[in-house]
Design a protein around this motif. Structure first.
Motif, PDB file in Angstrom:
ATOM      1  N   ASP A 109       0.743  -1.290  -0.048  1.00 37.74           N
ATOM      2  CA  ASP A 109       0.140  -0.048   0.127  1.00 37.74           C
ATOM      3  C   ASP A 109       0.824   1.264  -0.013  1.00 37.74           C
ATOM      4  OD1 ASP A 109      -2.144  -1.398   0.033  1.00 37.74           O
ATOM      5  OD2 ASP A 109      -2.581  -1.339   2.274  1.00 37.74           O
ATOM      6  N   VAL A 110       2.078   1.096   0.422  1.00 33.30           N
ATOM      7  CA  VAL A 110       2.788   2.310   0.587  1.00 33.30           C
ATOM      8  C   VAL A 110       3.486   2.631  -0.792  1.00 33.30           C
ATOM      9  CG1 VAL A 110       4.787   3.286   1.826  1.00 33.30           C
ATOM     10  CG2 VAL A 110       3.192   1.745   3.029  1.00 33.30           C
ATOM     11  N   LYS A 111       4.269   1.446  -1.347  1.00 26.82           N
ATOM     12  CA  LYS A 111       4.985   1.810  -2.520  1.00 26.82           C
ATOM     13  C   LYS A 111       5.111   0.474  -3.509  1.00 26.82           C
ATOM     14  CE  LYS A 111       9.408   3.663  -4.425  1.00 26.82           C
ATOM     15  NZ  LYS A 111      10.590   4.358  -4.185  1.00 26.82           N
ATOM     16  N   LYS A 112       4.886   0.221  -4.583  1.00 28.08           N
ATOM     17  CA  LYS A 112       5.072  -0.922  -5.235  1.00 28.08           C
ATOM     18  C   LYS A 112       6.688  -1.261  -5.535  1.00 28.08           C
ATOM     19  CE  LYS A 112       0.602  -1.169  -7.667  1.00 28.08           C
ATOM     20  NZ  LYS A 112       0.047  -2.374  -7.046  1.00 28.08           N
ATOM     21  N   SER A 113       7.136  -2.481  -5.556  1.00 23.74           N
ATOM     22  CA  SER A 113       8.368  -2.740  -5.589  1.00 23.74           C
ATOM     23  C   SER A 113       8.619  -4.305  -6.110  1.00 23.74           C
ATOM     24  CB  SER A 113       9.199  -2.415  -4.738  1.00 23.74           C
ATOM     25  OG  SER A 113       8.758  -3.248  -3.404  1.00 23.74           O
ATOM     26  N   SER A 114       9.539  -4.548  -6.775  1.00 21.71           N
ATOM     27  CA  SER A 114       9.526  -6.153  -6.991  1.00 21.71           C
ATOM     28  C   SER A 114      10.064  -6.802  -5.765  1.00 21.71           C
ATOM     29  CB  SER A 114      10.800  -6.201  -8.019  1.00 21.71           C
ATOM     30  OG  SER A 114      11.942  -6.182  -7.492  1.00 21.71           O
ATOM     31  N   LEU A 115       9.831  -8.233  -5.561  1.00 14.18           N
ATOM     32  CA  LEU A 115      10.124  -8.998  -4.446  1.00 14.18           C
ATOM     33  C   LEU A 115      11.036  -9.706  -4.901  1.00 14.18           C
ATOM     34  CD1 LEU A 115       6.744 -10.194  -3.343  1.00 14.18           C
ATOM     35  CD2 LEU A 115       8.133  -8.820  -1.713  1.00 14.18           C
ATOM     36  N   THR A 116      12.078  -9.947  -3.954  1.00 11.11           N
ATOM     37  CA  THR A 116      13.315 -10.855  -4.301  1.00 11.11           C
ATOM     38  C   THR A 116      13.260 -12.048  -3.348  1.00 11.11           C
ATOM     39  OG1 THR A 116      14.593  -8.690  -4.533  1.00 11.11           O
ATOM     40  CG2 THR A 116      15.748 -10.851  -4.133  1.00 11.11           C
TER      41      THR A 116
END
Length: 621
Positions: A360-367
């Motif tokens: 909800d705060v900021k989209k990013s990729s998952l590692t």
């Protein structure tokens, strides 16, 4: 050197001059005349990398809390300033005072990565100090090294006066008091080093004698004097929640590699992956108190204004109070649009509830790091992950709105087969299939899976420390095989693939398990112009090969050679708590594909519990 050593003309002629001017937010200024000890703490890489390192921030804060110590920072000058310093005969200087490093009492160098070794010589050289410790008398700073590479200090031992084995919060106080005592009584370097060797965790290379057999292996490693300890015992923080921590870390003027607020939530790891040095040398696992983390987070944010919070540990998913901490951070910082970063996630512990809030705060990729493509090889390395857990974790992520996933694997692991390598491609394909099972109108665009492979490097104090490496050619062939396998997958367009440089891996392997004979190679390569070897643009493999050849050193002796279990290894004089008996047993378990339970499930008797008052894991108390 005056405080105007770098003229405006010089500053205007170099890239990112803010690397060298100091005066950043929260940097500390003291009057050098009002302290007993001046300590230059150095990260042997460019400013942006060094400013991202939490350990430097911790020590900088801890040292400067002492009224008798003034700690200043030093980083490797970039190649443009390097040339100017040499041409103009300007001595390397510390950021805070701009005073020459050569005028300090200590030069402390953190050893985070083997490929920075030539940068260590750059630091000494630009400081106008002799490279070898034996050539530096009382007029020069004492050079001390610490960090993960100090767990095999031998390839660079000749360049250092001392090494600190363990976590820096423990023993430096005793070292400083001893130094002050010697200064008052008439400082003699040899006498000081002899006394310093009595402090737990301090290793003085010049006080030990190494002999070799005809085959090049170590015959003996012994102290030269009776009162010098034969074994150096690592030092660790036992009361982690009460240990010192910087709540006003230095904020760089320019964007650092990790430009964020760091909250260290735990040290050590419960998992026991057999390739992972950090998982062994930082045992036992210690978690920081939740209330302390909340308190620190508020102070750090107030003192820095960072836009991202990163939870630092070897396995953030294993932190007992992760959900509570993440929810607290979201509630406190969401209005400021502060992103929350959760590195070191285990895909089996993927929490949709926690991560959906973070999303909800900021989209990013998952590692995620499956490390191996098949269950058999994951059992060999004791990863403790099943294919079902991996796919279920990916499914949770995709259902939570993610579409970008990074997957890390290793090539060249012990017992690896073509089936294991092909398994990397098929696992990536299976994960993409999980994504495309989601109804099209519910997907968040196209699935993007990035597969990265590094080449396996056996590290000291791991069950794989006896394992042979492969040749550079062999590693490249393995990477090409994986690439071909990925291209044959149905969803190949959703999968990108990259791999690490094989030549660099070989050199890292030499440094990781090398002995004192390697120091001459490092010096020779440095004098040929090798520097910033961790940077692809500067790494010159031909020069390194020339250096090994000129020094008569066989690379294969340190890489592809099989090691016997009774061989004396260069780092055997260090006691990390984890016993050799345990490592041997884990090496046997690996070859028999036997999985060892993690520390939370069952204590396997590694030996590290001696540091925790007889308790291996907190829940065992």
């Amino acid at each position: 050197m005056s405080k105007q050593a770098l003229s405006d003309q010089i500053l205007m002629s170099i890239d990112k001059s803010a690397r060298y001017i100091g005066n950043e937010i929260n940097s500390i200024k003291k009057n050098p005349e009002h302290v007993d000890i001046r300590f230059a703490i150095c990260f042997p890489d460019v400013y942006e990398i060094g400013m991202s390192h939490l350990g430097i921030q911790i020590l900088y804060d801890m040292f400067n809390k002492r009224e008798d110590v003034y700690c200043e920072r030093v980083y490797s000058p970039w190649v443009d300033l390097d040339k100017i310093l040499r041409k103009e005969n300007i001595k390397l200087f510390a950021l805070e005072s701009q005073d020459p490093v050569i005028d300090f009492d200590f030069l402390g160098i953190t050893l985070q990565y083997e490929m920075c070794y030539t940068n260590i010589l750059q630091i000494l050289d630009l400081s106008q100090m002799p490279l070898y410790a034996k050539d530096r008398d009382e007029s020069f700073p004492l050079v001390i090294g610490g960090g993960p590479c100090a767990y095999n200090p031998e390839p660079i031992a000749d360049f250092f006066d001392l090494f600190y084995i363990g976590e820096g919060e423990v023993t430096y106080g005793a070292l400083f008091e001893l130094y002050k005592k010697h200064k008052k009584e008439g400082y003699d370097k040899k006498k000081f080093l002899l006394d310093a060797s009595q402090i737990k965790g301090i290793y003085v290379p010049s006080l030990y004698q190494v002999t070799y057999k005809e085959d090049g292996t170590i015959n003996s490693f012994k102290p030269k004097y009776e009162n010098v300890p034969a074994i150096v015992e690592k030092q660790i923080v036992t009361d982690f929640s009460r240990s010192t921590y910087p709540t006003a870390p230095v904020v760089p003027f320019i964007k650092a590699t990790q430009d964020r607020m760091m909250l260290e939530i735990a040290r050590g790891c419960i998992r026991g992956c057999r390739f992972c040095q950090a998982g062994m040398i930082y045992r036992p696992n210690r978690q920081k108190d939740l209330c302390k983390l909340k308190e620190d987070a508020l102070k750090i944010m107030e003192n820095t204004g960072h836009e991202e919070v990163s939870l630092s540990s070897l396995s953030s998913s294993d932190y007992t109070y992760l959900g509570e901490l993440v929810n607290f951070l979201i509630d406190e910082f969401k209005s400021k649009e502060v992103n929350i970063s959760l590195p070191s996630l285990r895909i089996d512990n993927f929490s949709l509830d926690i991560m959906s809030h973070v999303q909800d705060v900021k989209k990013s990729s998952l590692t995620f790091a499956p490390e191996a493509g098949t269950q058999r090889l994951r059992n060999v390395i004791n990863k403790g992950l099943t294919k079902e857990q991996i796919l279920n974790g990916a499914r949770s992520a995709f259902n939570g709105g993610w579409q970008k996933v990074k997957l890390y694997f290793m090539l060249g692991l012990p017992t690896e087969t073509e089936e294991d390598m092909e398994g990397i491609a098929t696992l990536a394909e299976d994960i993409s299939e999980v994504y495309y099972e989601i109804p099209k109108d519910q997907r968040n665009g196209k699935c993007q899976i990035t597969v990265s492979t590094s080449f396996f490097v056996p590290k000291p104090f791991t069950p794989f420390q006896w394992a042979p490496m492969l040749t550079s050619k062999d590693y490249v062939e393995k990477a090409k095989f994986v690439k071909s396998s990925i291209r044959s997958q149905k969803n190949q367009k959703s999968i990108k693939y990259s791999w690490h440089e094989a030549d660099v891996t070989i050199l890292e392997g030499v440094f990781a398990r090398g002995d004192r004979k390697i120091s001459k190679v490092i010096e020779t390569a440095y004098k040929k112009g090798c520097i910033y070897d961790a940077w692809t643009d500067f790494y010159d493999n031909d020069k390194w090969l020339e250096a090994f050849d000129e020094c008569g050193i066989d690379i294969g002796f340190y890489t592809t050679r099989k090691r016997e279990l009774d061989e004396i290894l260069p780092w055997d004089f260090i006691d990390i708590g984890v016993t050799r008996k345990f490592l041997k047993k884990e090496w046997e378990n690996a070859q028999n594909e036997i999985v060892t339970p993690n520390c939370r499930e069952k204590c396997s008797g590694c030996g590290a519990k001696k540091y925790n008052g007889g308790v291996c894991y907190e829940n065992e108390a």
